[in-house]
Design a protein around this motif. Structure first.
Motif, PDB file in Angstrom:
ATOM      1  N   ARG A  99       0.844  -1.195   0.000  1.00  0.00           N
ATOM      2  CA  ARG A  99       0.000   0.000   0.000  1.00  0.00           C
ATOM      3  C   ARG A  99       0.881   1.248   0.000  1.00  0.00           C
ATOM      4  NH1 ARG A  99      -2.778   3.791   2.910  1.00  0.00           N
ATOM      5  NH2 ARG A  99      -5.028   3.863   2.595  1.00  0.00           N
ATOM      6  N   GLN A 100       1.944   1.224   0.777  1.00  0.00           N
ATOM      7  CA  GLN A 100       2.840   2.378   0.849  1.00  0.00           C
ATOM      8  C   GLN A 100       3.489   2.666  -0.504  1.00  0.00           C
ATOM      9  OE1 GLN A 100       5.754   2.300   3.957  1.00  0.00           O
ATOM     10  NE2 GLN A 100       6.605   4.264   3.386  1.00  0.00           N
ATOM     11  N   HIS A 101       3.952   1.613  -1.188  1.00  0.00           N
ATOM     12  CA  HIS A 101       4.563   1.813  -2.507  1.00  0.00           C
ATOM     13  C   HIS A 101       3.535   2.409  -3.473  1.00  0.00           C
ATOM     14  CE1 HIS A 101       7.269   1.200  -5.886  1.00  0.00           C
ATOM     15  NE2 HIS A 101       6.241   0.684  -6.544  1.00  0.00           N
ATOM     16  N   PHE A 102       2.316   1.890  -3.412  1.00  0.00           N
ATOM     17  CA  PHE A 102       1.277   2.432  -4.282  1.00  0.00           C
ATOM     18  C   PHE A 102       1.049   3.910  -4.013  1.00  0.00           C
ATOM     19  CE2 PHE A 102      -3.185   3.696  -4.645  1.00  0.00           C
ATOM     20  CZ  PHE A 102      -3.240   3.783  -6.028  1.00  0.00           C
ATOM     21  N   THR A 103       0.825   4.279  -2.757  1.00  0.00           N
ATOM     22  CA  THR A 103       0.497   5.678  -2.447  1.00  0.00           C
ATOM     23  C   THR A 103       1.687   6.618  -2.653  1.00  0.00           C
ATOM     24  OG1 THR A 103       0.897   5.332  -0.087  1.00  0.00           O
ATOM     25  CG2 THR A 103      -1.371   5.122  -0.855  1.00  0.00           C
ATOM     26  N   ASP A 104       2.898   6.128  -2.387  1.00  0.00           N
ATOM     27  CA  ASP A 104       4.083   6.979  -2.527  1.00  0.00           C
ATOM     28  C   ASP A 104       4.558   7.124  -3.967  1.00  0.00           C
ATOM     29  OD1 ASP A 104       4.090   7.277   0.198  1.00  0.00           O
ATOM     30  OD2 ASP A 104       5.812   5.968   0.556  1.00  0.00           O
ATOM     31  N   ARG A 105       4.346   6.093  -4.780  1.00  0.00           N
ATOM     32  CA  ARG A 105       4.914   6.095  -6.133  1.00  0.00           C
ATOM     33  C   ARG A 105       3.876   6.001  -7.245  1.00  0.00           C
ATOM     34  NH1 ARG A 105      10.743   6.054  -6.454  1.00  0.00           N
ATOM     35  NH2 ARG A 105      11.403   5.932  -4.295  1.00  0.00           N
ATOM     36  N   ILE A 106       3.147   4.905  -7.268  1.00  0.00           N
ATOM     37  CA  ILE A 106       2.286   4.608  -8.416  1.00  0.00           C
ATOM     38  C   ILE A 106       1.131   5.597  -8.547  1.00  0.00           C
ATOM     39  CG2 ILE A 106       0.782   2.879  -9.471  1.00  0.00           C
ATOM     40  CD1 ILE A 106       2.642   0.743  -8.236  1.00  0.00           C
ATOM     41  N   ALA A 107       0.470   5.929  -7.446  1.00  0.00           N
ATOM     42  CA  ALA A 107      -0.678   6.842  -7.510  1.00  0.00           C
ATOM     43  C   ALA A 107      -0.276   8.220  -8.032  1.00  0.00           C
ATOM     44  CB  ALA A 107      -1.328   6.970  -6.136  1.00  0.00           C
ATOM     45  N   LYS A 108       1.012   8.556  -7.937  1.00  0.00           N
ATOM     46  CA  LYS A 108       1.496   9.861  -8.376  1.00  0.00           C
ATOM     47  C   LYS A 108       2.015   9.862  -9.809  1.00  0.00           C
ATOM     48  CE  LYS A 108       2.710  11.051  -3.668  1.00  0.00           C
ATOM     49  NZ  LYS A 108       3.788  11.292  -2.710  1.00  0.00           N
ATOM     50  N   LYS A 109       2.062   8.679 -10.434  1.00  0.00           N
ATOM     51  CA  LYS A 109       2.577   8.581 -11.796  1.00  0.00           C
ATOM     52  C   LYS A 109       1.657   9.288 -12.782  1.00  0.00           C
ATOM     53  CE  LYS A 109       5.275   4.373 -11.844  1.00  0.00           C
ATOM     54  NZ  LYS A 109       5.547   3.162 -12.594  1.00  0.00           N
ATOM     55  N   LYS A 110       2.282   9.932 -13.748  1.00  0.00           N
ATOM     56  CA  LYS A 110       1.523  10.548 -14.830  1.00  0.00           C
ATOM     57  C   LYS A 110       0.787   9.429 -15.569  1.00  0.00           C
ATOM     58  CE  LYS A 110       1.963  13.463 -18.849  1.00  0.00           C
ATOM     59  NZ  LYS A 110       2.842  14.233 -19.702  1.00  0.00           N
ATOM     60  N   GLY A 111      -0.472   9.618 -15.802  1.00  0.00           N
ATOM     61  CA  GLY A 111      -1.253   8.621 -16.519  1.00  0.00           C
ATOM     62  C   GLY A 111      -2.029   7.668 -15.632  1.00  0.00           C
ATOM     63  N   PHE A 112      -1.695   7.629 -14.325  1.00  0.00           N
ATOM     64  CA  PHE A 112      -2.473   6.769 -13.439  1.00  0.00           C
ATOM     65  C   PHE A 112      -3.819   7.445 -13.206  1.00  0.00           C
ATOM     66  CE2 PHE A 112      -3.973   4.778  -9.579  1.00  0.00           C
ATOM     67  CZ  PHE A 112      -3.720   3.445  -9.876  1.00  0.00           C
ATOM     68  N   PRO A 113      -4.912   6.655 -13.173  1.00  0.00           N
ATOM     69  CA  PRO A 113      -6.240   7.258 -12.997  1.00  0.00           C
ATOM     70  C   PRO A 113      -6.335   8.125 -11.736  1.00  0.00           C
ATOM     71  CG  PRO A 113      -6.426   4.905 -13.462  1.00  0.00           C
ATOM     72  CD  PRO A 113      -4.976   5.198 -13.267  1.00  0.00           C
ATOM     73  N   GLN A 114      -7.050   9.207 -11.868  1.00  0.00           N
ATOM     74  CA  GLN A 114      -7.293  10.085 -10.730  1.00  0.00           C
ATOM     75  C   GLN A 114      -8.332   9.451  -9.816  1.00  0.00           C
ATOM     76  OE1 GLN A 114      -5.791  13.162 -10.023  1.00  0.00           O
ATOM     77  NE2 GLN A 114      -4.414  12.380 -11.597  1.00  0.00           N
ATOM     78  N   PRO A 115      -8.231   9.665  -8.515  1.00  0.00           N
ATOM     79  CA  PRO A 115      -9.259   9.120  -7.619  1.00  0.00           C
ATOM     80  C   PRO A 115     -10.614   9.781  -7.885  1.00  0.00           C
ATOM     81  CG  PRO A 115      -7.614  10.395  -6.382  1.00  0.00           C
ATOM     82  CD  PRO A 115      -7.193  10.395  -7.802  1.00  0.00           C
ATOM     83  N   VAL A 116     -11.670   9.001  -7.745  1.00  0.00           N
ATOM     84  CA  VAL A 116     -13.017   9.552  -7.911  1.00  0.00           C
ATOM     85  C   VAL A 116     -13.541  10.089  -6.587  1.00  0.00           C
ATOM     86  CG1 VAL A 116     -13.631   8.212  -9.932  1.00  0.00           C
ATOM     87  CG2 VAL A 116     -14.067   7.262  -7.679  1.00  0.00           C
ATOM     88  N   VAL A 117     -12.972   9.634  -5.490  1.00  0.00           N
ATOM     89  CA  VAL A 117     -13.254  10.161  -4.159  1.00  0.00           C
ATOM     90  C   VAL A 117     -11.910  10.584  -3.589  1.00  0.00           C
ATOM     91  CG1 VAL A 117     -14.049   9.625  -1.831  1.00  0.00           C
ATOM     92  CG2 VAL A 117     -15.242   8.651  -3.805  1.00  0.00           C
TER      93      VAL A 117
END
Length: 61
Positions: A18-36
Motif C-alpha cells: 500500500r505504501q509503494h502504491f500511495t508513494d509512487r504509483i498513484a502519483k505517476k503521470k497517466g495513473f487514474p485520478q481518484p473519484v473520491v
C-alpha cells in the motif's frame, strides 16, 4: 464488488505494498485520478480504470 476501491485494494491488484502504491504509483503521470478524494487516507479509484491502467502498464513499449 463495488466499482470504487481503496488504496489497499489497488495495491493488491498491482502486487505492491500500500505504501509503494500511495508513494509512487498513484502519483505517476497517466495513473487514474481518484473519484473520491477527501484526504490522502480517504481516496477511491474506479476498479475498471485501474485494471485498464494495469493492462497498459504491463505491455511492452
Amino acid at each position: 464488488m463495488s466499482n470504487e476501491i481503496d488504496a489497499g485494494t489497488v495495491a493488491q491488484l498491482l502486487g505492491v505494498t500500500r505504501q509503494h502504491f500511495t508513494d509512487r504509483i498513484a502519483k505517476k503521470k497517466g495513473f487514474p485520478q481518484p473519484v473520491v478524494n477527501f484526504s490522502p487516507k480517504s481516496r477511491r479509484w474506479r476498479y475498471d480504470e485501474v485494471l485498464r491502467w494495469r493492462s497498459k502498464a504491463s505491455q511492452p513499449a
